[in-house]
Structures are given as C-alpha cells and as structure tokens.
Design an enzyme around this catalytic site. Structure first.
Site, PDB file in Angstrom:
ATOM      1  N   LYS A  22       0.847  -1.211   0.000  1.00  0.00           N
ATOM      2  CA  LYS A  22       0.000   0.000   0.000  1.00  0.00           C
ATOM      3  C   LYS A  22       0.874   1.250   0.000  1.00  0.00           C
ATOM      4  CE  LYS A  22      -1.785   1.539   4.022  1.00  0.00           C
ATOM      5  NZ  LYS A  22      -1.471   2.948   4.387  1.00  0.00           N
ATOM      6  N   ASN A  23       1.877   1.283   0.887  1.00  0.00           N
ATOM      7  CA  ASN A  23       2.653   2.513   1.082  1.00  0.00           C
ATOM      8  C   ASN A  23       3.709   2.731   0.019  1.00  0.00           C
ATOM      9  OD1 ASN A  23       1.034   2.956   3.236  1.00  0.00           O
ATOM     10  ND2 ASN A  23       2.530   2.361   4.782  1.00  0.00           N
ATOM     11  N   CYS A 116      -5.028   7.415   9.697  1.00  0.00           N
ATOM     12  CA  CYS A 116      -5.216   6.853  11.032  1.00  0.00           C
ATOM     13  C   CYS A 116      -4.845   7.881  12.105  1.00  0.00           C
ATOM     14  CB  CYS A 116      -4.342   5.605  11.200  1.00  0.00           C
ATOM     15  SG  CYS A 116      -4.933   4.231  10.217  1.00  0.00           S
ATOM     16  N   ARG A 121      -0.601  14.543  13.425  1.00  0.00           N
ATOM     17  CA  ARG A 121       0.121  14.169  12.197  1.00  0.00           C
ATOM     18  C   ARG A 121       0.282  15.431  11.347  1.00  0.00           C
ATOM     19  NH1 ARG A 121      -1.738   8.470   9.822  1.00  0.00           N
ATOM     20  NH2 ARG A 121       0.433   8.449   9.077  1.00  0.00           N
ATOM     21  N   ASP A 307       4.601   0.231  12.300  1.00  0.00           N
ATOM     22  CA  ASP A 307       3.384  -0.431  11.804  1.00  0.00           C
ATOM     23  C   ASP A 307       3.269  -1.867  12.301  1.00  0.00           C
ATOM     24  OD1 ASP A 307       3.346   1.220   8.539  1.00  0.00           O
ATOM     25  OD2 ASP A 307       2.861   1.896  10.556  1.00  0.00           O
ATOM     26  N   ARG A 399      -8.593  -0.677   4.207  1.00  0.00           N
ATOM     27  CA  ARG A 399      -7.687   0.368   3.717  1.00  0.00           C
ATOM     28  C   ARG A 399      -6.320  -0.216   3.380  1.00  0.00           C
ATOM     29  NH1 ARG A 399      -6.728   5.047   7.395  1.00  0.00           N
ATOM     30  NH2 ARG A 399      -5.428   5.468   5.597  1.00  0.00           N
TER      31      ARG A 399
END
Ligand code: EPZ
Length: 418
Positions: A22-23, A116, A121, A307, A399
């Site tokens: 995903k990232n 999230c 952030r 993570d 997600r």
C-alpha cells in the site's frame, strides 16, 4: 458490513501470496501525474486507499483504467489543480498530491489530509521543505491551502528533523521536475522510498542515494511513461507471520522480499518460532509456546517498524514473561491497548511506553478497531482467545489489506464479516 465475527482458531496452515505494498503503490500512483504519457502499474493492491488515489487522479483530469491488480494511467491531459476536502480527508497519503500537483500545474488547492489517528500528524516538514523549493503557501480560515510556484520548483538542500516517509516522498515529487539539484538530508530509507525512486528513474528522473539517508535529485524537463511492478507489502507479510506465531501453525508466505522484514524474522526466532526464509518466501512454524520479546523499540527503517508494534503487542499478551514497548514514531499509537485489555491482557501503558505481562489465555469480547494496524492486531488476538469476539471498525482493514478475511479463512481462521 463493517463488523467481523472471530472465533477461537486452533492454528493456521497453508500458503499465502503477499499483495503489493500500500505505502509504495500510493506514492507511485501519485507520481504518475508527473508523466507525459501512459504508465502501467502492476501488482497494485485492491484497497480503499488505492481507490481514493485513483479518484483524486481522475478529478485532476487523468485517465485511469483499473483491471484487477493492474492500473493504467494517462496524465497527459490532466489540467486541474483542486482536490476536494472529502477526498483529502480519507487518507494520509493524499498530502503527496501537494508536491505532485504543484509541480505539474504550478498551483494546487487542498486541505489537511486524513489518515489513522496516531496522535498529531502535522505536515510542517512538508510545507517547510517545499517552501524552501519555491512553494508560496497561503491558507484560509477553514484550513484550505492555496499553493503556487513561480514557473517551476527550484532545487534546494533540505534537512529533515526526522526521516519522515511522507515528507521525503513529497520532496522527491517536487524535485524530479525542478530547476537544479535537490539534496534531502536525513531522508527516510524505507523500501517504499526505493520503490518510488525506482519508478521515477524508469520514467527518466535523475535520483541517487535512494535507501540511504541522503538522496540527491537533479531535475529534468520531462518524465515519460513506464511499466512498473509494486514491491510486496512488508507489513501485510508481518501480519500473517504474527498471526501464525500467536495462533500457532505452519504457514508459508510467497512473493515477498524477505530482506525487507529481516528484523521481524529475527524477533520471531528469538521468541521461539521456527522461521525458514529464502529471497522471496518465508515459512513460519509455531507451537504457541512463546517467550516475551523483552524490549520492542520502534524506529525508522531499518529499525523495528511502528506499523508492526500493535501486532507484536498482541503476540506479547500471551507470551511467557514481560515485554516493554517504546513507540518512538507516533505520539498516540496505543489505541489497541484498551481493546486488548477487554480480552484479558495485562498491559500498563503511559505516553510512549507500554509494559505487557503475558497471561495464560485470552477470552473473546466485543472489540472496537480505531486504526488500520491496530485492527489487524485485535483480529489475531481474537483468533487466539477462547470463545468468540465481534470486531467493529473492520473498514479500517479494507484500507490496507486485500481480501483480509478470505486470505485468513484459507489458512483455517474462523472469521467472517457480519
Ligand atoms: C508513513 O506515514 C506511512 N503511511 C505510515 O503507515 C507509517 O507508519 C509511517 O510512514 C512510518 O513513519 C504511508 O506511507 C501512507 P512520517 P507518514 O512522516 O508519512 C511526524 C500504515 O498503517 N511528522 O514518517 O505520515 C509524524 O507526526 C501507516 O500504513 C511531523 O512532525 O509518517 C510522526 O510522528 C500508518 N511533521 C513522525 O514524524 C511532518 O511534517 C513520522 O511520520 C511529518 C511527520
């Protein structure tokens, strides 16, 4: 249908092929905006965050075609520079359009990203860096940012206070078509940064030092299209390994890069699992008799990934002994603690520290997921618990995990969406 029914599972067995990261997919899809012709992105995971990114690209005028895990994007006619508040709010990675749209269009209107809730952030390092490269930023009373560059970004030397993944990516997206050279000091070193730079280099960008703490980019006049396969998702791989360690069993992961999860493999061996790794596969065997991990300190890559913190906290709740977690990356990434306590875990958390004392067994309960990786941690804990659990907030899983419950069901997990 955003709830999961999870019942006690006696072991996970079989094979699972790991999805694209995903990232890595999110910044690469964003970067296709900078290309003058067609890009084909392969091994792109089917995730809600990917869909949001493709929606933003379409809203900017790019032509997008998705065929399962392959996405074709033609940004040659993209000519809009406004991104809606609702799209920006859906994920953190939407902030990467700041550098990409300002570089392509000379201006961009957007607002703060979502993502999230892991504590504050901010995007101050993104704004400071791009301002040093020539971005003029003004904002109105309801947090909308109006940004312009005179003609093009100018190369600059940027010193990041911390190796921020997103800030590193935004600077790269601004620098590849800038006038002159950009140097990023204290750059993030994650594999996803290397994958983004691999993609951009194939398009004609001049980037050196990806994966090191200093990255140098010499701006070019244009970027052509290319075909690129996204790297495997190291956190999804970690999730299946953590689940098997905790629940017990024998699972083989395929289509991964074991080098990206070296530190994870080392810890799993230390706590009592048998782990056999080749370049692109990892097999784990666990009898559930696990030792406490001792200290688990999250750090930027190649350190222990933030993570994976919730996943390894789940494991530690039923490991023999005491584990101490130190979360150095985010200020408030312990929202899963209260939920693990509902299962009977023994955890004391204060600020960035959490002390976990292993218990003999967990018992099912009603659980609320509060973020993506916390949700995955609660699922693996619930699989281990006696009885059954109901998890609300399963949409968080969508997600970041492609076919989450069906992949686990294939391994023998008793899990279904209700
Ligand atoms: C990326 O988030 C990932 N998200 C996160 O994964 C991951 O946990 C994180 O990097 C690891 O560092 C994506 O790639 C989409 P950062 P990002 O900038 O870029 C502070 C997941 O589950 N900071 O490296 O937002 C920040 O508050 C997600 O897939 C500033 O203070 O992370 C944090 O404390 C969760 N100012 C720290 O730096 C800034 O301008 C690291 O953040 C930027 C960041």
């Amino acid at each position: 249908m955003n709830r999961l029914l999870i019942e006690h599972t006696e072991g996970l067995y079989g094979r699972v092929s790991i999805q694209g990261a995903k990232n890595s997919a999110l910044p690469i899809l964003t970067a296709t905006l900078l290309c003058d012709d067609v890009c084909v992105i392969e091994n792109c995971p089917n995730l809600s965050d990917v869909d949001v990114t493709l929606d933003i690209l379409s809203s900017l005028g790019a032509k997008v075609f998705k065929d399962r895990n392959n996405v074709t994007i033609d940004s040659s006619r993209a000519n809009r520079h406004r991104i809606s508040k609702s799209m920006m709010a859906k994920m953190r990675a939407s902030i990467l359009f700041l550098g990409a749209v300002a570089s392509k269009m000379g201006e961009v209107e957007l607002c703060l990203p979502g993502g999230c809730k892991l504590g504050p952030r901010p995007i101050d390092w993104h704004i400071e860096a791009l301002s040093k490269m020539g971005l003029n930023v003004s904002c109105n009373c309801n947090g909308k940012l109006y940004c312009k560059v005179e003609e093009k970004f100018n190369g600059a030397e940027i010193n990041l206070p911390l190796p921020s993944v997103g800030a590193t990516e935004n600077i790269i997206l601004a620098a590849v078509l800038a006038k002159g050279k950009t140097i990023i000091n204290n750059a993030a070193r994650e594999p996803e940064i290397c994958d983004l730079c691999d993609f951009l280099s194939k398009c004609g960008a001049k980037i050196t030092g990806a994966g090191e703490n200093q990255i140098e980019i010499v701006g070019v006049n244009k970027l052509c299209g290319t075909k690129h396969k996204v790297i495997p998702d190291r956190i999804v791989a970690t999730t299946f390994l953590a689940a098997t360690a905790m629940v017990g069993g024998n699972v083989k992961l395929e289509n991964i890069v074991s080098e990206h999860i070296k530190i994870i493999i080392d810890i799993l061996r230390q706590i009592g699992c048998t782990v056999n790794a080749t370049f692109n596969t990892v097999q784990i065997l666990s009898d559930k008799k696990l030792k406490a991990q001792g200290e688990v300190i999250t750090e930027p890559y190649p350190g222990f990934p933030t993570d994976a913190q919730a996943l390894f906290m789940a494991i530690s709740t039923v490991s023999k002994g005491i584990s101490v977690f130190v979360e150095n990356i985010f200020k408030n990434r312990y929202k899963h603690v209260d939920e693990l306590l509902k299962l009977g875990a023994n955890i004391k958390a204060l600020d960035r520290i959490a002390v976990v004392t292993g218990v003999k067994e967990l018992r099912g309960n009603c659980l609320n997921a509060k973020d993506l990786r916390g949700a995955a941690a609660l699922v693996i804990a619930a699989m281990t618990a006696k009885g059954s659990s109901i998890l609300t907030g399963a949409e968080y899983l969508d997600r970041g995990y492609e076919n989450f419950e069906s992949n686990f069901k294939k391994l023998g997990a008793k899990i279904k969406r209700i």
